[in-house]
Write a protein that holds these residues in place. Structure first.
Motif, mmCIF file in Angstrom:
data_model
loop_
_atom_site.group_PDB
_atom_site.id
_atom_site.type_symbol
_atom_site.label_atom_id
_atom_site.label_comp_id
_atom_site.label_asym_id
_atom_site.label_seq_id
_atom_site.Cartn_x
_atom_site.Cartn_y
_atom_site.Cartn_z
ATOM 1 N N SER A 151 6.010 2.357 -6.969
ATOM 2 C CA SER A 151 5.217 2.008 -5.706
ATOM 3 C C SER A 151 6.070 1.850 -4.374
ATOM 4 O O SER A 151 7.166 1.311 -4.735
ATOM 5 C CB SER A 151 4.518 0.486 -5.880
ATOM 6 O OG SER A 151 3.858 0.333 -4.568
ATOM 7 N N PRO A 166 8.536 0.711 -2.054
ATOM 8 C CA PRO A 166 9.042 -0.622 -1.452
ATOM 9 C C PRO A 166 9.447 -0.640 -0.103
ATOM 10 O O PRO A 166 9.239 0.537 0.618
ATOM 11 C CB PRO A 166 10.350 -0.531 -2.442
ATOM 12 C CG PRO A 166 10.790 0.783 -2.469
ATOM 13 C CD PRO A 166 9.364 1.709 -2.470
ATOM 14 N N GLU A 173 0.970 4.527 -3.644
ATOM 15 C CA GLU A 173 0.531 3.377 -2.926
ATOM 16 C C GLU A 173 -0.177 2.404 -3.950
ATOM 17 O O GLU A 173 -0.745 2.616 -4.727
ATOM 18 C CB GLU A 173 -0.589 3.808 -1.818
ATOM 19 C CG GLU A 173 0.026 4.866 -0.767
ATOM 20 C CD GLU A 173 -1.103 5.018 0.372
ATOM 21 O OE1 GLU A 173 -1.243 4.430 1.309
ATOM 22 O OE2 GLU A 173 -1.785 5.954 0.035
ATOM 23 N N MET A 175 1.758 -3.565 -2.001
ATOM 24 C CA MET A 175 2.777 -2.902 -1.428
ATOM 25 C C MET A 175 3.021 -3.454 -0.327
ATOM 26 O O MET A 175 2.053 -3.661 0.691
ATOM 27 C CB MET A 175 2.620 -1.391 -1.532
ATOM 28 C CG MET A 175 2.017 -0.792 -0.447
ATOM 29 S SD MET A 175 2.211 1.025 -0.592
ATOM 30 C CE MET A 175 1.374 1.453 0.837
ATOM 31 N N PRO A 219 5.304 -2.593 -6.814
ATOM 32 C CA PRO A 219 6.034 -3.130 -5.302
ATOM 33 C C PRO A 219 6.666 -4.420 -5.467
ATOM 34 O O PRO A 219 6.546 -4.998 -6.616
ATOM 35 C CB PRO A 219 4.996 -2.911 -4.238
ATOM 36 C CG PRO A 219 3.831 -3.580 -5.258
ATOM 37 C CD PRO A 219 3.965 -2.926 -6.852
ATOM 38 N N THR A 269 11.770 -4.835 -7.371
ATOM 39 C CA THR A 269 11.155 -3.571 -7.894
ATOM 40 C C THR A 269 12.359 -2.286 -8.016
ATOM 41 O O THR A 269 12.202 -1.751 -9.086
ATOM 42 C CB THR A 269 10.354 -3.282 -6.821
ATOM 43 O OG1 THR A 269 9.712 -1.987 -7.081
ATOM 44 C CG2 THR A 269 10.990 -3.061 -5.265
#
Length: 256
Positions: free
Chosen positions: A83, A85, A109, A113, A206, A235
């Protein structure tokens, strides 16, 4: 020995042409001369030890000394789904993940996030990520450069879970429960794996982590929800820990 990646079209019979940044690196950074040896891979089928013949800042010509085996690639093909970052963390995931052995990266996505995804900048960002993967693959003596896909939506990520032999959804709330290693062991036992290549999807959230709903949706789509230990990892750290564990379990580090 310095390694470079070229397109298949740059290797003709026993001659190789390197241009652009690669030629600049050979002549200006490494200051190589005619007669020096390099390793060149087309990222698909061929790896060669080559001797430099003609050098200029924008173009270098070499001839093949010998063809080499395609080594440096893990048995398991692991795709890291990360996801998006914030900051340069995705660059770290790609660089270090390439060194460890990831076959591909899928940025996606998710609900928590932090970064604001801008589709207008995607082409430029993918170009930079590709360059980072190429340089890391050269440094790590990979035979192939990991692919980096366009940013996927959450729905697109869920849809690709079914195409993996094993999809692992890293969830911090599972830290004290089913661990990644145990999940892999159970799956290998049930599927009678052996040592052959497998397609694994490693899904990492995220900075804000995944929501319970996302975990439920991923599990419903076929992923196994796993933890990476009792500690809460950043993450970018989670991606590296999960990937390293998979490399160990595949026997890449002598662990299987």
């Amino acid at each position: 020995m310095q390694r470079y990646f070229v397109t298949p079209e740059q290797i003709a019979d026993r001659s190789i042409v390197l241009e652009g940044d690669d030629a600049h690196h050979i002549t200006r950074v490494m200051r190589m001369e005619a007669g020096d040896l390099i390793i060149v891979s087309d990222g698909a089928e061929r790896v060669a030890e080559a001797k430099l013949i003609n050098l200029s800042p924008g173009r270098v010509e070499a001839e093949v000394n010998e063809w080499l085996p395609m080594t440096g690639e893990p048995v398991w093909s692991v795709t890291v789904a990360q996801s998006l970052p914030k900051g340069d963390k995705m660059e770290i995931v790609i660089q270090k993940g390439t060194e460890i052995g990831a076959a591909a990266f899928v940025p996606f996505e998710s609900q928590r996030m932090i970064v604001q995804y801008d589709g207008k900048k995607e082409a430029k960002r993918l170009e930079r990520w590709g360059k980072i993967a190429k340089e890391a693959a050269e440094q790590a003596h990979r035979s192939r450069i990991p692919s980096i896909e366009a940013v996927a939506s959450w729905e697109q990520l869920l849809a690709r879970i079914a195409s993996a032999d094993l999809a692992l959804f890293c969830y911090e709330k599972e830290g004290g429960g089913l661990g990644l290693r145990e999940a892999v062991a159970r799956h290998r036992l049930n599927e009678n794996w052996g040592g052959e290549e497998r397609r694994i999807l490693l899904i990492v959230g995220p900075e804000g982590g995944f929501t319970e709903r996302e975990a439920e949706e991923a599990e419903k789509a076929g992923a196994i929800v796993v933890g990476l230990g009792k500690r809460i990892l950043r993450t970018e750290t989670a991606a590296m820990v999960g990937l390293a564990c998979l490399m160990y379990e595949s026997g890449e580090m002598g662990g299987a």
